[in-house]
Each structure stands twice: as C-alpha cells, then as structure tokens.
Write a protein that holds these residues in place. Sequence first.
Motif, short mmCIF file in Angstrom:
data_model
loop_
_atom_site.label_atom_id
_atom_site.label_comp_id
_atom_site.label_asym_id
_atom_site.label_seq_id
_atom_site.Cartn_x
_atom_site.Cartn_y
_atom_site.Cartn_z
N GLU A 49 0.84 -1.20 0.00
CA GLU A 49 0.00 0.00 0.00
C GLU A 49 0.88 1.25 0.00
N CYS A 53 0.65 4.47 -2.49
CA CYS A 53 0.52 5.84 -2.00
C CYS A 53 1.68 6.73 -2.48
N TYR A 123 -11.60 2.38 -4.83
CA TYR A 123 -10.46 2.43 -3.91
C TYR A 123 -9.40 3.41 -4.45
N CYS A 124 -9.08 3.31 -5.73
CA CYS A 124 -8.06 4.19 -6.32
C CYS A 124 -8.50 5.65 -6.29
N LYS A 127 -7.94 6.90 -2.85
CA LYS A 127 -6.52 7.13 -2.61
C LYS A 127 -6.03 8.40 -3.30
N PRO A 131 -3.87 10.11 -0.31
CA PRO A 131 -2.88 9.03 -0.49
C PRO A 131 -2.07 8.74 0.77
#
Length: 199
Positions: A49, A53, A123-124, A127, A131
């Motif tokens: 993850e 990020c 989800y993206c 983020k 992030p």
Amino acid sequence: MMLYFTISFSLMLFTALWMWALARKFQYRDAAGVETPFSILDLQFPSSEQELCNIIAGLSPAARKALRGHLWVDFLFMAGFYPSIAFLCIIVGDKTGAGQYFFWLMATLQLYAWMFDIQENGYCLRKLRKPVVSATKNAFQSYSFFVYAKFILCLTGVAVSVSALFYCWITGNFEMGSLWYVGVLLVELLIAWRIKAAL
C-alpha cells in the motif's frame, strides 16, 4: 445477440483508446526526485500500500488529472468490456448443447468481475483524494483481492469463449449472417489502430 456484442465491443474499443491517450501522461516523482513513468498495472499490482501511496503522492497536477480521468473513463470501458465477454460466452454456449450451462456460468461470472472492478476503481479514487497508508491492512487486502479476482474471471471467460469460438469457426459451425458483424468489428479495429497511430 451478435448485435449486442458488437455494440459493447465498440464501446470497449473506443474507451480503451481514450484511456490509452490519458495514460500517456502517467508520470510521478519518485523518492529521488526523478520523473518516472508508470502504468495502470503499477497501481493494480503494487508491492505494498505504501508503494501505491508513493506513486499517487508523487503525481504532478497534470498526471493526477489524467489518472482521475482514466479511472472515470474506465467505468465506461467496463460497460463495454464485461458485457462483451458475457455475450461472447452466451453466443458460444448456444452452439455447444449441454455445454451451454458452463458458458452461461462464465457469462454470469462477468457480473462479479465487473463489480470487483468497480470496487477497485473506487479504492483508487479514494486514494487519489487522500494518499495515506491505512491504519489497518483490510482495505488494501480487499483491493488486491478485487484486482486478482477480476483478472482471473475475465481472462478465463475470454480464454474459454475465444477458444470455443475458434473451434466453431474452423468446423464451419457459424451463421453466414454473423460475417457482417465480423466485418464491422474488423473495420472498427482498423479505425482504432489508425487513431492510436495518429495520437
């Protein structure tokens, strides 16, 4: 059914071109300050993850805008991609007798792949807004599951349907009326290739 397949394939093809044009702007600044190109696959299969990020945090405003646009256009792409596979499975299944139940199952599974893809994009997009690494790994683990499950389901559907379709073609088990649709698809592929070459 061939008409529905042709329509969904057309939507898939030209939204894929749109996303390809946006993806040409994908670059991020790494820890050393170097502008590094990346692909959507780097976001789908990061080692952690934190890596995901880092890529998003290092985006320039232009790259961030392009990635956000890519993710939104991807929702349109899904509306062409997964139905195309499902229609292809149904078309082939109608020619296989008892085997049609297997192909209908593969067609139904494309709905799950579509749902997983929607979750992945959500989800993206979250983020992109923030992030940061989550306190728990649950969200990222779910994201990874959605990515892998989506690819397994859609690639399996493509593999079995295209293989069966090729078998039907070489054995002559197809309707002459379907050749018109094949011609349309070939013309679309040629147009898409010319547009991609011109971009």
